[in-house]
Enzyme design. Structure first.
Site, PDB file in Angstrom:
ATOM      1  N   CYS A 189     -10.650  -3.044  -4.354  1.00 27.41           N
ATOM      2  CA  CYS A 189      -9.736  -4.078  -4.863  1.00 27.41           C
ATOM      3  C   CYS A 189     -10.508  -5.283  -5.391  1.00 27.41           C
ATOM      4  O   CYS A 189     -10.106  -5.899  -6.387  1.00 27.41           O
ATOM      5  CB  CYS A 189      -8.753  -4.501  -3.783  1.00 27.41           C
ATOM      6  SG  CYS A 189      -7.506  -3.237  -3.462  1.00 27.41           S
ATOM      7  N   ASN A 240       0.834  -1.195   0.000  1.00 27.65           N
ATOM      8  CA  ASN A 240       0.000   0.000   0.000  1.00 27.65           C
ATOM      9  C   ASN A 240       0.871   1.249   0.000  1.00 27.65           C
ATOM     10  O   ASN A 240       1.948   1.282   0.602  1.00 27.65           O
ATOM     11  CB  ASN A 240      -1.034   0.004   1.131  1.00 27.65           C
ATOM     12  CG  ASN A 240      -0.465  -0.209   2.516  1.00 27.65           C
ATOM     13  OD1 ASN A 240       0.552  -0.867   2.704  1.00 27.65           O
ATOM     14  ND2 ASN A 240      -1.119   0.366   3.508  1.00 27.65           N
ATOM     15  N   GLU A 288      -2.970  -4.728  -3.096  1.00 26.71           N
ATOM     16  CA  GLU A 288      -3.465  -5.611  -4.166  1.00 26.71           C
ATOM     17  C   GLU A 288      -3.493  -4.877  -5.498  1.00 26.71           C
ATOM     18  O   GLU A 288      -3.095  -5.405  -6.536  1.00 26.71           O
ATOM     19  CB  GLU A 288      -4.884  -6.110  -3.846  1.00 26.71           C
ATOM     20  CG  GLU A 288      -4.999  -6.930  -2.572  1.00 26.71           C
ATOM     21  CD  GLU A 288      -5.315  -6.083  -1.339  1.00 26.71           C
ATOM     22  OE1 GLU A 288      -4.728  -4.990  -1.174  1.00 26.71           O
ATOM     23  OE2 GLU A 288      -6.148  -6.531  -0.544  1.00 26.71           O
ATOM     24  N   CYS A 326     -10.280  -4.871   0.209  1.00 22.44           N
ATOM     25  CA  CYS A 326     -11.379  -3.900   0.277  1.00 22.44           C
ATOM     26  C   CYS A 326     -12.277  -4.044  -0.955  1.00 22.44           C
ATOM     27  O   CYS A 326     -11.937  -4.743  -1.924  1.00 22.44           O
ATOM     28  CB  CYS A 326     -10.817  -2.485   0.383  1.00 22.44           C
ATOM     29  SG  CYS A 326     -10.260  -1.798  -1.193  1.00 22.44           S
ATOM     30  N   CYS A 335      -4.088   0.559  -2.494  1.00 22.04           N
ATOM     31  CA  CYS A 335      -3.927  -0.665  -1.713  1.00 22.04           C
ATOM     32  C   CYS A 335      -2.847  -1.567  -2.325  1.00 22.04           C
ATOM     33  O   CYS A 335      -2.547  -1.479  -3.520  1.00 22.04           O
ATOM     34  CB  CYS A 335      -5.230  -1.453  -1.692  1.00 22.04           C
ATOM     35  SG  CYS A 335      -6.545  -0.705  -0.741  1.00 22.04           S
ATOM     36  N   GLU A 366       0.309   5.253   0.647  1.00 23.14           N
ATOM     37  CA  GLU A 366      -0.661   6.246   1.129  1.00 23.14           C
ATOM     38  C   GLU A 366      -0.288   7.662   0.682  1.00 23.14           C
ATOM     39  O   GLU A 366       0.767   7.887   0.088  1.00 23.14           O
ATOM     40  CB  GLU A 366      -0.779   6.157   2.657  1.00 23.14           C
ATOM     41  CG  GLU A 366      -1.296   4.790   3.078  1.00 23.14           C
ATOM     42  CD  GLU A 366      -1.601   4.679   4.562  1.00 23.14           C
ATOM     43  OE1 GLU A 366      -1.125   5.530   5.351  1.00 23.14           O
ATOM     44  OE2 GLU A 366      -2.325   3.730   4.923  1.00 23.14           O
TER      45      GLU A 366
HETATM   46  N1  THU Z   1      -5.230  -1.623   2.501  1.00 21.29           N
HETATM   47  C1  THU Z   1      -4.604  -2.452   1.613  1.00 21.29           C
HETATM   48  O1  THU Z   1      -3.532  -2.116   1.088  1.00 21.29           O
HETATM   49  N2  THU Z   1      -5.210  -3.616   1.290  1.00 21.29           N
HETATM   50  C2  THU Z   1      -6.313  -4.118   1.913  1.00 21.29           C
HETATM   51  O2  THU Z   1      -6.743  -5.220   1.601  1.00 21.29           O
HETATM   52  C3  THU Z   1      -6.983  -3.323   2.945  1.00 21.29           C
HETATM   53  C4  THU Z   1      -6.522  -1.917   3.081  1.00 21.29           C
HETATM   54  C5  THU Z   1      -4.549  -0.381   2.906  1.00 21.29           C
HETATM   55  C6  THU Z   1      -5.119   0.905   2.439  1.00 21.29           C
HETATM   56  C7  THU Z   1      -4.585   1.866   3.474  1.00 21.29           C
HETATM   57  O3  THU Z   1      -3.276   2.267   3.112  1.00 21.29           O
HETATM   58  C8  THU Z   1      -4.493   1.035   4.739  1.00 21.29           C
HETATM   59  O4  THU Z   1      -4.530  -0.306   4.321  1.00 21.29           O
HETATM   60  C9  THU Z   1      -5.578   1.316   5.741  1.00 21.29           C
HETATM   61  O5  THU Z   1      -6.823   1.173   5.186  1.00 21.29           O
END
Ligand code: THU
Length: 138
Positions: free
Chosen positions: A94, A45, A58, A91, A56, A47
């Protein structure tokens, strides 16, 4: 995909998690995407101060693979790992991107750092998805 292969992909996802850029949530996620040629595309991920542009793990792996030339549908499995109580689940956004790019019966290997693992298919994670083949014209 047998259990040994699934655990290996999950191990690669946990390693990719180390590269996560998550200064806002502190929630680090890694992903490993296996293509039909046996190549693995890693994601984490990433941000952003504006929150919305966050990507994310994925989707990072999926978009990287597409940019590296893997055609739609040419994927065998994806793993996702985070430091969660149970297996880390993708999520909704994704799930939609998985439905777009991956076969509906492709395994999604969800895990954590303690060795918990759960495997569901892309279509089990998003039944009745809005995709190129169906659902767009009613
Ligand atoms: N996130 C992911 O990278 N993958 C997931 O399956 C769930 C959420 C990340 C997005 C964000 O940077 C952090 O987790 C908190 O939501």
């Amino acid at each position: 995909m047998d259990e040994k292969e699934a655990r290996e992909l999950l191990r690669l996802a946990a390693a990719a998690r180390e590269r996560a850029y998550a200064p806002y949530s502190g929630f680090r996620v890694g992903s490993a995407l296996l293509d039909r040629e046996g190549r693995v595309h890693l994601g984490c991920n990433v941000e952003n101060a504006a929150f919305g542009p966050t990507n994310c793990a994925e989707r990072t792996a999926l978009f990287r693979a597409v940019a590296d030339g893997v055609p739609r549908g040419a994927f065998r499995a994806i793993a996702v790992a985070a430091d969660t109580e149970g297996p880390c689940r993708p999520c909704g956004v994704c799930r939609q991107v998985l439905a777009e790019l991956c076969p509906p019966d492709m395994p999604v290997i969800m895990g954590n750092l303690k060795g918990d693992m759960e495997i569901l298919t892309v279509s089990e994670l998003l039944p009745g998805a809005f995709t190129l083949e169906g659902g767009r014209s009613g």
